[in-house]
Design a protein around this motif. Structure first.
Motif, PDB file in Angstrom:
ATOM      1  N   PHE A  33     -10.489  32.490  16.207  1.00 40.05           N
ATOM      2  CA  PHE A  33     -11.447  32.380  15.646  1.00 40.05           C
ATOM      3  C   PHE A  33     -12.972  32.902  16.164  1.00 40.05           C
ATOM      4  CE2 PHE A  33      -8.231  29.509  14.024  1.00 40.05           C
ATOM      5  CZ  PHE A  33      -7.334  30.065  12.673  1.00 40.05           C
ATOM      6  N   CYS A  34     -12.763  32.600  17.534  1.00 42.01           N
ATOM      7  CA  CYS A  34     -14.188  32.135  17.694  1.00 42.01           C
ATOM      8  C   CYS A  34     -14.664  33.272  18.323  1.00 42.01           C
ATOM      9  CB  CYS A  34     -14.906  30.940  18.548  1.00 42.01           C
ATOM     10  SG  CYS A  34     -13.869  29.547  17.762  1.00 42.01           S
ATOM     11  N   THR A  35     -16.003  33.902  17.731  1.00 44.08           N
ATOM     12  CA  THR A  35     -17.420  34.400  19.000  1.00 44.08           C
ATOM     13  C   THR A  35     -17.849  34.227  19.714  1.00 44.08           C
ATOM     14  OG1 THR A  35     -18.918  34.505  17.141  1.00 44.08           O
ATOM     15  CG2 THR A  35     -16.837  36.454  17.113  1.00 44.08           C
ATOM     16  N   ARG A  36     -18.800  33.163  19.445  1.00 44.41           N
ATOM     17  CA  ARG A  36     -19.042  31.703  21.180  1.00 44.41           C
ATOM     18  C   ARG A  36     -18.590  31.294  21.282  1.00 44.41           C
ATOM     19  NH1 ARG A  36     -25.343  30.036  18.838  1.00 44.41           N
ATOM     20  NH2 ARG A  36     -25.475  28.856  20.391  1.00 44.41           N
ATOM     21  N   GLY A  37     -18.762  30.861  22.573  1.00 44.17           N
ATOM     22  CA  GLY A  37     -18.371  29.756  22.968  1.00 44.17           C
ATOM     23  C   GLY A  37     -19.403  28.347  23.995  1.00 44.17           C
ATOM     24  N   LEU A  38     -18.855  27.540  23.787  1.00 49.17           N
ATOM     25  CA  LEU A  38     -19.940  26.612  24.681  1.00 49.17           C
ATOM     26  C   LEU A  38     -18.451  26.153  25.871  1.00 49.17           C
ATOM     27  CD1 LEU A  38     -21.534  24.307  21.603  1.00 49.17           C
ATOM     28  CD2 LEU A  38     -22.514  26.983  22.783  1.00 49.17           C
ATOM     29  N   TYR A  39     -19.131  26.250  26.583  1.00 49.25           N
ATOM     30  CA  TYR A  39     -18.618  24.788  27.826  1.00 49.25           C
ATOM     31  C   TYR A  39     -19.064  24.207  28.403  1.00 49.25           C
ATOM     32  CZ  TYR A  39     -16.757  25.071  32.303  1.00 49.25           C
ATOM     33  OH  TYR A  39     -15.723  24.573  33.592  1.00 49.25           O
ATOM     34  N   LEU A  40     -18.097  22.535  28.199  1.00 49.65           N
ATOM     35  CA  LEU A  40     -18.784  21.313  28.529  1.00 49.65           C
ATOM     36  C   LEU A  40     -17.827  20.916  29.733  1.00 49.65           C
ATOM     37  CD1 LEU A  40     -19.200  19.673  24.846  1.00 49.65           C
ATOM     38  CD2 LEU A  40     -21.135  20.951  26.559  1.00 49.65           C
ATOM     39  N   GLU A  41     -18.935  20.230  30.353  1.00 54.01           N
ATOM     40  CA  GLU A  41     -18.601  20.178  31.602  1.00 54.01           C
ATOM     41  C   GLU A  41     -19.138  18.580  31.743  1.00 54.01           C
ATOM     42  OE1 GLU A  41     -15.304  19.411  34.940  1.00 54.01           O
ATOM     43  OE2 GLU A  41     -15.668  20.879  33.419  1.00 54.01           O
ATOM     44  N   GLY A  42     -18.181  17.166  32.369  1.00 50.78           N
ATOM     45  CA  GLY A  42     -19.143  16.082  32.703  1.00 50.78           C
ATOM     46  C   GLY A  42     -20.513  15.991  31.635  1.00 50.78           C
ATOM     47  N   GLY A  43     -19.577  16.146  30.844  1.00 49.90           N
ATOM     48  CA  GLY A  43     -21.339  16.227  29.782  1.00 49.90           C
ATOM     49  C   GLY A  43     -22.389  16.515  29.028  1.00 49.90           C
ATOM     50  N   SER A  44     -22.309  17.943  30.408  1.00 51.53           N
ATOM     51  CA  SER A  44     -23.521  19.530  30.373  1.00 51.53           C
ATOM     52  C   SER A  44     -23.126  20.416  29.606  1.00 51.53           C
ATOM     53  CB  SER A  44     -24.296  18.801  31.744  1.00 51.53           C
ATOM     54  OG  SER A  44     -24.268  18.226  32.619  1.00 51.53           O
ATOM     55  N   LEU A  45     -23.830  21.400  29.228  1.00 50.32           N
ATOM     56  CA  LEU A  45     -23.634  22.700  28.975  1.00 50.32           C
ATOM     57  C   LEU A  45     -23.704  23.553  30.163  1.00 50.32           C
ATOM     58  CD1 LEU A  45     -22.816  24.145  26.236  1.00 50.32           C
ATOM     59  CD2 LEU A  45     -25.051  24.227  26.404  1.00 50.32           C
ATOM     60  N   VAL A  46     -22.694  23.743  30.962  1.00 49.39           N
ATOM     61  CA  VAL A  46     -21.706  24.844  31.520  1.00 49.39           C
ATOM     62  C   VAL A  46     -22.740  26.114  31.746  1.00 49.39           C
ATOM     63  CG1 VAL A  46     -20.891  25.770  33.779  1.00 49.39           C
ATOM     64  CG2 VAL A  46     -20.564  23.100  32.575  1.00 49.39           C
ATOM     65  N   LEU A  47     -22.053  26.472  29.830  1.00 46.41           N
ATOM     66  CA  LEU A  47     -22.193  28.041  29.784  1.00 46.41           C
ATOM     67  C   LEU A  47     -21.944  28.228  27.873  1.00 46.41           C
ATOM     68  CD1 LEU A  47     -22.398  30.895  30.761  1.00 46.41           C
ATOM     69  CD2 LEU A  47     -19.842  31.250  30.031  1.00 46.41           C
ATOM     70  N   ASP A  48     -23.011  28.939  27.660  1.00 45.99           N
ATOM     71  CA  ASP A  48     -22.960  29.428  26.348  1.00 45.99           C
ATOM     72  C   ASP A  48     -23.180  30.913  25.999  1.00 45.99           C
ATOM     73  OD1 ASP A  48     -24.205  30.005  23.403  1.00 45.99           O
ATOM     74  OD2 ASP A  48     -25.153  28.389  23.500  1.00 45.99           O
ATOM     75  N   GLY A  49     -21.930  31.870  25.762  1.00 44.18           N
ATOM     76  CA  GLY A  49     -21.024  32.840  25.683  1.00 44.18           C
ATOM     77  C   GLY A  49     -20.635  33.106  25.152  1.00 44.18           C
ATOM     78  N   PRO A  50     -20.431  34.723  25.067  1.00 42.78           N
ATOM     79  CA  PRO A  50     -19.044  35.285  24.260  1.00 42.78           C
ATOM     80  C   PRO A  50     -18.073  34.731  24.577  1.00 42.78           C
ATOM     81  CG  PRO A  50     -20.501  37.230  25.108  1.00 42.78           C
ATOM     82  CD  PRO A  50     -21.207  35.314  25.635  1.00 42.78           C
TER      83      PRO A  50
END
Length: 250
Positions: A220-237
């Motif tokens: 479904f998705c083209t973009r991802g948000l990776y959360l760790e410990g409540g913080s945004l680690v990575l925002d990208g494809p």
């Protein structure tokens, strides 16, 4: 449906943060919230569920939210949905939201399936006439016509998800939030729901999709948000985000 042009900003979060209490007595007092004391004071039994998260989501994007349990994924969706209020920062949503988040939570056990359809759809802004017009479609999608006058509490967990998804899927809102709601239910019905989500995407709606299923995220998705410990680690494809996540926790 609120008019949002493809490519316009649908969601903007700046420095978003929210704290919770570790004990079961709830969050801060109402007096603290009014006085602003909660934002200034740090307690040893509090933790940040989200902290300093910023993002811009454009209309028509399909976002997969990735992370282990307890890292802030569901909290982020609830802030976008307006269910929670942040302690720091802000989140601005342009357009209405169809929240597939804990979708069985608003149903009343002692009411029948029929009454719950009208109640829940009404709480989400549908008029009586709109519900009347959509009622047969809702029931047909849920495949639950034999149980219309059965108290909701007597349904199986899978049947509850089916009727709840069917109601929320009728909301004609530009932003769709999906949070692991299809973990319960048979494979055939999940595929039916996934086909409905694909229809939403084809219509240009914005998707926020929380899942631990990598195949579904890639589907479904083209973009991802990776959360760790409540913080945004990575925002990208989404492929890069999943590769990073798997590298960290695979």
């Amino acid at each position: 449906m609120t008019d949002v042009t493809q490519g316009d900003v649908a969601i903007r979060a700046e420095g978003l943060g929210i704290r919770f209490r570790r004990n079961r007595r709830g969050r801060r007092s109402f007096k603290d919230l009014l006085s602003g004391a909660a934002a200034r004071r740090s307690r040893p039994d509090e933790f940040w569920a989200l902290r300093d998260v910023s993002m811009v989501v454009h209309a028509g994007e399909a976002i997969g939210v990735v992370g282990r349990n307890g890292q802030g994924k569901s909290t982020l969706l609830k802030l976008v949905a307006g269910v929670m209020i942040p302690d720091t920062g802000s989140v601005t949503v342009h357009g209405g939201v169809a929240p597939l988040i804990e979708i069985t939570g608003g149903f009343v056990d002692d009411l029948t399936v029929r009454d719950n359809v009208y109640l829940t759809a009404g709480l989400h802004g549908m008029t009586r006439g709109q519900i009347d017009a959509k009622f047969a479609e809702i029931i047909a999608f849920a495949e639950i016509g034999d149980f219309l006058d059965t108290p909701y509490k007597h349904l199986s967990s899978g049947m509850k998800v089916r009727i709840a998804f069917s109601v929320i899927a009728q909301l004609d809102e530009p932003i769709v939030l999906v949070d692991e709601v299809l973990a319960v239910g048979d494979k055939r019905f999940r595929e039916k729901c996934y086909a409905r989500i694909e229809e939403m995407l084809a219509a240009g709606r914005t998707l926020f999709f929380v899942s631990h299923n990598e195949r579904d995220l890639r589907r479904f998705c083209t973009r991802g948000l990776y959360l760790e410990g409540g913080s945004l680690v990575l925002d990208g494809p989404i492929t890069e985000v999943l590769d990073r996540y798997n590298g960290d926790h695979g």
